[in-house]
Write an enzyme that holds these catalytic residues in place. Structure first.
Site, short mmCIF file in Angstrom:
data_model
loop_
_atom_site.label_atom_id
_atom_site.label_comp_id
_atom_site.label_asym_id
_atom_site.label_seq_id
_atom_site.Cartn_x
_atom_site.Cartn_y
_atom_site.Cartn_z
N GLU A 191 -86.81 -45.83 45.94
CA GLU A 191 -88.11 -45.63 45.42
C GLU A 191 -88.03 -45.84 43.80
OE1 GLU A 191 -91.17 -46.46 46.77
OE2 GLU A 191 -90.24 -46.44 48.81
N SER A 467 -115.99 -7.77 94.81
CA SER A 467 -115.15 -6.56 95.26
C SER A 467 -114.07 -6.22 94.08
CB SER A 467 -114.43 -6.88 96.54
OG SER A 467 -115.35 -7.19 97.66
#
Length: 766
Positions: A191, A467
């Protein structure tokens, strides 16, 4: 020449400055103005740059982590579970670990080279250990360097997600010092080769790029330096204009003047745009490493490091999942540049170029879709730390989520719902899993589609729990050891209760039959209604409600006898809370989803401790756990026991009236689970607790093999003997007896089995 003519010529000569003089005067005046304008503009830009660089460069998303798996002698973690955890964390299995992120395994041992990581208790250095297992779980953890046994050893947590606030940018900051050198070398070569030589702008590169572009008739090469790219990404738009390029150049010059090359490079490496993850922009090399490879940047291969540099040129154009050939060609170009500049040998270049890029599966997101759990986390954060916490930059939230438990829960829900659709269409589910040892929420599912972000049934529903209340009825009775033991006969006969308004209630057993009398153990494990009501009335409805509330039930309870059979509305989270108390030897600890929060400086935020108290004494709780194990062995959940022979589990089924709600709650040595299955419109499902919710739990245990309950001896509990008919305590050598655990303080066996002594036995003192 006349006198008049001479005067006219003189007048012309002294008439004023020439046009050249005027132009020069205007030029230098405009230049001064221009310099002043540029200077003031540069000062303005310098202030903007200074605020950005010297303040907070980025708003870092809040990072949300899973629990950190703790390994220590006796930890209830088996070999397959640790193997699965290491796979999830991206560790590589090898024959001999040679670097961080690798492990090897035999049938009873795992050698691991752990990564360094930030733990709420402080930084954890990389470490190489040997973990050994036995039938109960972890037997030892030894450091390889000196064979020293460690008291506790943590694995790094899984990064579940980053909560973004604001601009939709996502990044994972990595200091330049922790970036692989190869990435930095490749970046500069590809770059900006003169990065360390120019002053922010490279006129020669700009001129060269302009000539190439003019020759090609289009833009094929850029002349921007890394500093210019950083200025554009930080401060400017992507607009193509001369004004923007001039501003970019000025800012690059200022940045280069004010800051070192290393500071500029670090900012670039963490700012550069690397791709798009749906609505989130992926910024920086650190996050890109996770996005493309699912691994920390320090563990990438040369090939993968080269790809990260390659993709900068065009993340969309070089998308490796959509354009694999194009992406590989670009990566190979970066590798070739490295070789040509002596950063790679020919052999290294060939090996890297011939290797695949090694992408993670695109289907496996780096963001965990956990809508139900994240909703609880955000709510708890608001309650404990305030509304603005997630708006702060760099916050780290450590949660209680167990990724393996969550994955197992989701798979169990998906498979079971598909199966149950054949019996009841469009049924829904809510599921909560807790960690028995820490009291944290380990997993949560709020919809039959676990990733759906909507109504969270794990937390928000309120349905009769049926239950599931019965263990608390019997806990209230069994603590009164002088009145109730597991062998105490309980009436199972028709009863009718009348309230103050004259309304009657006649509870019935599920099979509509009555047996006259049954031992308390049978009434409990077979979930018989009438005996349960008789026990509850004997100890008092208020006492049962008090036991439930002390165990962590937060909603109001109507103190009516119907409450004894579960006419109490709750959610899976509420059920998980009270069953966590049962699993934790009767100790109540408020369930939480968060263990710690660190600020941007990695300092822990102060917060009040989670409340804890003793709800049920451990001896009584042991008796309840014993019967819940019998429920799985031979009671209403015996199908679960048959599915996992040899594994000690505890559980309880629950069904509301007309089979509208199917419930199950249970636990092994590691996790507690509470599950509801039903219809959103409260219509009938035709499912019982054992056929609906328990099926989800059974599927969960198939995905996450259970660890057998240890049921260690508890002070205050002994093994007693009782008459099978009367329930009276007896000696171990008597006839018609059954051996059962009992409270030591109230176990008083009858002498001589309770038989009358003959005159001869009395004479000899027998």
């Amino acid at each position: 020449m006349t006198k008049k003519t001479k005067k006219s010529s003189a007048t012309k000569k002294n008439s004023g400055p020439s046009w050249r003089q005027k132009l020069w005067s205007l030029t230098w005046k405009l230049s001064i103005v221009g310099i002043a304008v540029v200077s003031f503009y540069a000062i303005y830009l310098d202030q903007i740059i200074g605020q950005k660089f010297e303040g907070q460069k980025w708003h870092l998303p809040a990072q949300v982590f899973s629990r950190s798996m703790a390994l220590y002698p006796g930890a209830a973690i088996n070999h397959p579970q640790l193997m699965a955890e290491l796979k999830l964390l991206g560790y590589r299995k090898v024959s001999n670990p040679r670097q961080v992120g690798e492990f090897s395994a035999s049938s009873t041992r795992i050698e691991l080279w752990r990564r360094p990581f930030l733990h709420p208790e402080g930084n954890q250095a990389e470490q190489r250990v040997m973990i050994s297992f036995d039938s109960d779980g972890v037997s030892s953890v030894n450091r390889m360097s000196d064979k020293r046994e460690l008291a506790v050893f943590h694995l790094e947590p899984v990064l579940l997600d980053r909560i973004i606030a604001g601009n939709g940018e996502d990044r994972l900051f990595v200091p330049a010092s922790e970036m692989p050198a190869m990435i930095i070398d490749a970046l500069i070569l590809v770059e900006d080769r003169s990065f360390y030589d120019h002053y922010g702008v490279n006129p020669l590169a700009i001129a060269r790029a302009a000539m190439v572009n003019i020759s090609a008739g289009r833009t094929v090469q850029g002349g921007s330096t890394l500093t210019q790219q950083l200025a554009k990404n930080f401060f400017l738009s992507s607009e193509r204009s001369i004004v923007r390029k001039v501003r970019e150049a000025i800012m690059a010059l200022i940045i280069d003047f004010r800051y070192s090359k290393d500071e500029i490079l670090e900012a670039y490496l963490n700012e550069v745009y690397m791709g798009q993850d749906k609505a989130r922009g992926v910024h920086g090399m650190g996050l890109a490493s996770q996005f493309y490879f699912g691994r920390p940047i320090g563990e990438l291969t040369v090939s993968q490091q080269a790809f990260l540099v390659a993709v900068i040129k065009g993340p969309s154009y070089y998308n490796p999942w959509r354009n694999p050939d194009r992406a590989q060609e670009r990566r190979d170009l970066v590798l070739r540049i490295l070789m040509e500049n002596d950063q790679l040998t020919v052999a290294q270049y060939k090996a890297a170029a011939e290797s695949p890029i090694g992408l993670r599966s695109e289907k496996k997101s780096i963001h965990q879709k956990l809508p139900a759990f994240f909703a609880v986390v955000k709510q708890e954060l608001r309650e404990r730390y305030g509304d603005m916490l997630l708006q702060q930059s760099g916050v780290k939230v450590y949660t209680t989520l167990d990724p393996m438990a969550q994955e197992a829960a989701e798979k169990a829900v998906l498979s079971t719902m598909a199966s149950l659709d054949k019996r009841a269409k469009n049924i829904q589910v809510g599921m909560v899993v807790t960690d028995k040892y820490t009291g944290g929420i380990a997993a949560m599912v709020g919809d039959r589609q676990p990733s759906y972000d909507g109504f969270n049934r794990a937390v928000e529903i309120r349905r009769p729990i049926g239950s599931l209340i019965k263990p608390f009825v019997y806990a209230s009775a069994l603590r009164q050891g002088d009145r109730f033991t597991l062998a105490t006969p309980i009436d199972d006969k028709p009863i009718t209760l009348t309230n103050e308004q004259g309304k009657t209630w006649s509870p019935k057993n599920v099979d509509k039959k009555f047996t006259g009398q049954v031992p308390l153990l049978s009434a409990f494990k077979d979930s018989m209604n009438v005996p349960t009501v008789n026990v509850g009335l004997a100890v008092g409805v208020d006492n049962v409600a008090n036991t439930l509330q002390k165990s962590g039930w937060t909603d109001d309870i109507s103190p009516y006898p119907s409450m004894l059979l579960g006419a109490v509305n709750g959610s899976p989270l509420m059920v998980a809370q009270v069953y966590q108390t049962l699993a934790d030897e009767g100790r109540y600890r408020k369930l939480s989803s968060i263990t710690a929060v660190l600020d941007s400086q990695n300092q822990a935020l102060d917060v009040s401790r989670v409340p804890s108290s003793m709800a049920i004494d451990p001896a009584t709780d042991y008796l309840v756990q014993y019967v819940m194990n019998q429920v799985v062995l031979s009671g209403t959940a015996k199908r679960l026991g048959r599915a996992f022979p040899g594994v000690r589990l505890a559980g309880k089924t629950g069904t509301s009236n007309d089979s509208r709600d199917s419930w199950f709650a249970g636990f092994d040595e590691r996790n507690v689970a509470a599950i509801w299955v039903g219809q959103d419109d409260n219509s009938k499902t035709g499912l019982y607790g054992s056929s609906g919710a328990m099926a989800v739990y059974q599927a969960f245990l198939r995905e996450r093999p259970p660890l057998s309950l240890r049921m260690l001896p508890v002070n205050g509990v002994i093994h007693g003997y009782f008459d099978r008919t009367t329930g009276a305590a007896k000696q171990g050598n008597c006839n018609n007896i059954i051996g059962l655990p009992a409270l030591d303080s109230s176990y008083h066996p009858l002498a001589n089995c309770g038989e009358s002594l003959s005159w001869w036995q009395k004479l000899v003192g027998k």
